[in-house]
Design an enzyme around this catalytic site. Structure first.
Site, PDB file in Angstrom:
ATOM      1  N   TYR A 144      23.925 -22.461  15.130  1.00 22.55           N
ATOM      2  CA  TYR A 144      25.129 -21.820  15.666  1.00 22.55           C
ATOM      3  C   TYR A 144      24.916 -21.258  17.076  1.00 22.55           C
ATOM      4  O   TYR A 144      25.580 -20.293  17.468  1.00 22.55           O
ATOM      5  CB  TYR A 144      25.605 -20.721  14.709  1.00 22.55           C
ATOM      6  CG  TYR A 144      26.335 -21.247  13.491  1.00 22.55           C
ATOM      7  CD1 TYR A 144      27.413 -22.131  13.621  1.00 22.55           C
ATOM      8  CD2 TYR A 144      25.979 -20.850  12.201  1.00 22.55           C
ATOM      9  CE1 TYR A 144      28.094 -22.614  12.509  1.00 22.55           C
ATOM     10  CE2 TYR A 144      26.662 -21.329  11.081  1.00 22.55           C
ATOM     11  CZ  TYR A 144      27.719 -22.204  11.244  1.00 22.55           C
ATOM     12  OH  TYR A 144      28.401 -22.677  10.136  1.00 22.55           O
ATOM     13  N   ASN A 150      34.370 -20.461   4.464  1.00 20.52           N
ATOM     14  CA  ASN A 150      35.216 -21.658   4.517  1.00 20.52           C
ATOM     15  C   ASN A 150      34.536 -22.915   4.006  1.00 20.52           C
ATOM     16  O   ASN A 150      34.836 -24.025   4.433  1.00 20.52           O
ATOM     17  CB  ASN A 150      35.817 -21.837   5.921  1.00 20.52           C
ATOM     18  CG  ASN A 150      34.750 -21.979   6.990  1.00 20.52           C
ATOM     19  OD1 ASN A 150      33.577 -22.113   6.676  1.00 20.52           O
ATOM     20  ND2 ASN A 150      35.163 -21.985   8.242  1.00 20.52           N
ATOM     21  N   LYS A 167      28.448 -24.706   2.405  1.00 18.99           N
ATOM     22  CA  LYS A 167      27.935 -23.382   2.766  1.00 18.99           C
ATOM     23  C   LYS A 167      27.656 -22.541   1.509  1.00 18.99           C
ATOM     24  O   LYS A 167      28.050 -22.933   0.398  1.00 18.99           O
ATOM     25  CB  LYS A 167      28.954 -22.693   3.682  1.00 18.99           C
ATOM     26  CG  LYS A 167      29.136 -23.402   5.039  1.00 18.99           C
ATOM     27  CD  LYS A 167      30.126 -22.639   5.910  1.00 18.99           C
ATOM     28  CE  LYS A 167      30.312 -23.302   7.263  1.00 18.99           C
ATOM     29  NZ  LYS A 167      31.266 -22.540   8.121  1.00 18.99           N
ATOM     30  N   GLU A 175      21.884 -31.228  14.984  1.00 17.52           N
ATOM     31  CA  GLU A 175      21.943 -30.553  13.682  1.00 17.52           C
ATOM     32  C   GLU A 175      21.120 -31.298  12.628  1.00 17.52           C
ATOM     33  O   GLU A 175      20.422 -30.674  11.822  1.00 17.52           O
ATOM     34  CB  GLU A 175      23.406 -30.425  13.243  1.00 17.52           C
ATOM     35  CG  GLU A 175      24.181 -29.445  14.128  1.00 17.52           C
ATOM     36  CD  GLU A 175      25.688 -29.465  13.897  1.00 17.52           C
ATOM     37  OE1 GLU A 175      26.161 -30.145  12.960  1.00 17.52           O
ATOM     38  OE2 GLU A 175      26.406 -28.792  14.666  1.00 17.52           O
ATOM     39  N   HIS A 199      30.639 -27.077   6.494  1.00 18.68           N
ATOM     40  CA  HIS A 199      30.380 -27.318   7.920  1.00 18.68           C
ATOM     41  C   HIS A 199      30.330 -28.816   8.157  1.00 18.68           C
ATOM     42  O   HIS A 199      29.818 -29.559   7.323  1.00 18.68           O
ATOM     43  CB  HIS A 199      29.024 -26.724   8.336  1.00 18.68           C
ATOM     44  CG  HIS A 199      28.581 -27.234   9.683  1.00 18.68           C
ATOM     45  ND1 HIS A 199      29.018 -26.672  10.860  1.00 18.68           N
ATOM     46  CD2 HIS A 199      27.815 -28.314  10.039  1.00 18.68           C
ATOM     47  CE1 HIS A 199      28.515 -27.363  11.884  1.00 18.68           C
ATOM     48  NE2 HIS A 199      27.787 -28.364  11.411  1.00 18.68           N
TER      49      HIS A 199
HETATM   50  P1  DAT Z   1      33.915 -25.088  12.516  1.00 21.62           P
HETATM   51  O1  DAT Z   1      33.095 -24.606  11.359  1.00 21.62           O
HETATM   52  O2  DAT Z   1      35.293 -25.520  12.077  1.00 21.62           O
HETATM   53  O3  DAT Z   1      33.215 -26.125  13.360  1.00 21.62           O
HETATM   54  P2  DAT Z   1      33.331 -23.174  14.642  1.00 21.62           P
HETATM   55  O4  DAT Z   1      32.185 -24.049  15.015  1.00 21.62           O
HETATM   56  O5  DAT Z   1      34.286 -22.791  15.723  1.00 21.62           O
HETATM   57  O6  DAT Z   1      34.189 -23.829  13.459  1.00 21.62           O
HETATM   58  O7  DAT Z   1      32.806 -21.818  13.991  1.00 21.62           O
HETATM   59  C1  DAT Z   1      31.704 -21.848  13.111  1.00 21.62           C
HETATM   60  C2  DAT Z   1      31.997 -20.935  11.954  1.00 21.62           C
HETATM   61  O8  DAT Z   1      32.112 -19.599  12.419  1.00 21.62           O
HETATM   62  C3  DAT Z   1      33.320 -21.212  11.239  1.00 21.62           C
HETATM   63  O9  DAT Z   1      33.192 -22.221  10.263  1.00 21.62           O
HETATM   64  C4  DAT Z   1      33.646 -19.878  10.659  1.00 21.62           C
HETATM   65  C5  DAT Z   1      33.105 -18.900  11.677  1.00 21.62           C
HETATM   66  N1  DAT Z   1      34.161 -18.466  12.599  1.00 21.62           N
HETATM   67  C6  DAT Z   1      34.671 -19.176  13.629  1.00 21.62           C
HETATM   68  N2  DAT Z   1      35.619 -18.492  14.272  1.00 21.62           N
HETATM   69  C7  DAT Z   1      35.695 -17.297  13.624  1.00 21.62           C
HETATM   70  C8  DAT Z   1      36.493 -16.128  13.798  1.00 21.62           C
HETATM   71  N3  DAT Z   1      37.393 -16.042  14.773  1.00 21.62           N
HETATM   72  N4  DAT Z   1      36.292 -15.100  12.932  1.00 21.62           N
HETATM   73  C9  DAT Z   1      35.377 -15.169  11.949  1.00 21.62           C
HETATM   74  N5  DAT Z   1      34.603 -16.241  11.738  1.00 21.62           N
HETATM   75  C10 DAT Z   1      34.755 -17.277  12.558  1.00 21.62           C
HETATM   76 MG    MG Z   2      31.561 -25.957  14.615  1.00 21.58          MG
END
Ligand code: DAT
Ligand code: MG
Length: 147
Positions: free
Chosen positions: A49, A112, A9, A126, A115
């Site tokens: 997303y 973080n 990212k 994707e 992805h």
């Molecule tokens: P991942 O990236 O582990 O697949 P995800 O698909 O649930 O996680 O969410 C996509 C991204 O969105 C994640 O990398 C960081 C952000 N995100 C997820 N939950 C969040 C939250 N509660 N607060 C802030 N950012 C969040």
């Molecule tokens: Mg995800």
């Protein structure tokens, strides 16, 4: 042979962690099939997303992921989706264990670093969002039998 879309990212690119992420996936034994540095469009980000549309962090997430270059990759190997997510660490940084990419490099859940696709269906969707079929390279590795 399974494939996954894995992306460093904007925070990971800015912090010089492309090599670190590639190193960990290579060392594990996965095979790189495609890679490119790109700034993704709002449209691509919304597609990527889509499952998070309407959530409290959605707008922040879209503006973050389009805020600078990302390093998008296609990796392949047995169980690459599940295993690469183990290497990534948990989404919530407080749950991301040391030894994982997020556990070693991330403090905030938004920033973080990485992805990774979470299922074969999302991987296919994707990969198609970011790569044309001819950008994905098919080749044999002589070390494959040792992985
Ligand atoms: P991942 O990236 O582990 O697949 P995800 O698909 O649930 O996680 O969410 C996509 C991204 O969105 C994640 O990398 C960081 C952000 N995100 C997820 N939950 C969040 C939250 N509660 N607060 C802030 N950012 C969040
Ligand atoms: Mg995800």
């Amino acid at each position: 042979m399974e494939r996954s879309f894995i992306m460093v990212k904007p925070d990971g690119v800015q912090r010089g962690l492309i090599g670190e992420v590639v190193k960990r996936l290579e060392q594990k034994g996965f095979q790189l099939a495609a890679a490119k540095l790109m700034v993704i469009s709002r449209e691509q980000a919304e597609k990527h997303y889509a499952e998070h549309q309407g959530k409290s962090f959605y707008e922040e997430l879209i503006s973050f992921i389009t805020s600078g270059p990302v390093f998008g990759m296609v990796w392949q190997g047995d169980q690459v989706i599940t295993i690469s997510r183990m290497l990534m660490g948990k989404t919530n940084t407080l749950d991301a264990q040391p030894g994982t990419i997020r556990g070693d490099f991330a403090v905030h859940t938004g920033n973080n670093i990485i992805h990774g696709s979470d299922s074969p269906e999302s991987a296919e969707r994707e990969i198609a969002n970011f790569f044309r079929e001819e950008e994905i390279v098919n080749y044999e590795r002589t070390i494959q039998k040792w992985i």
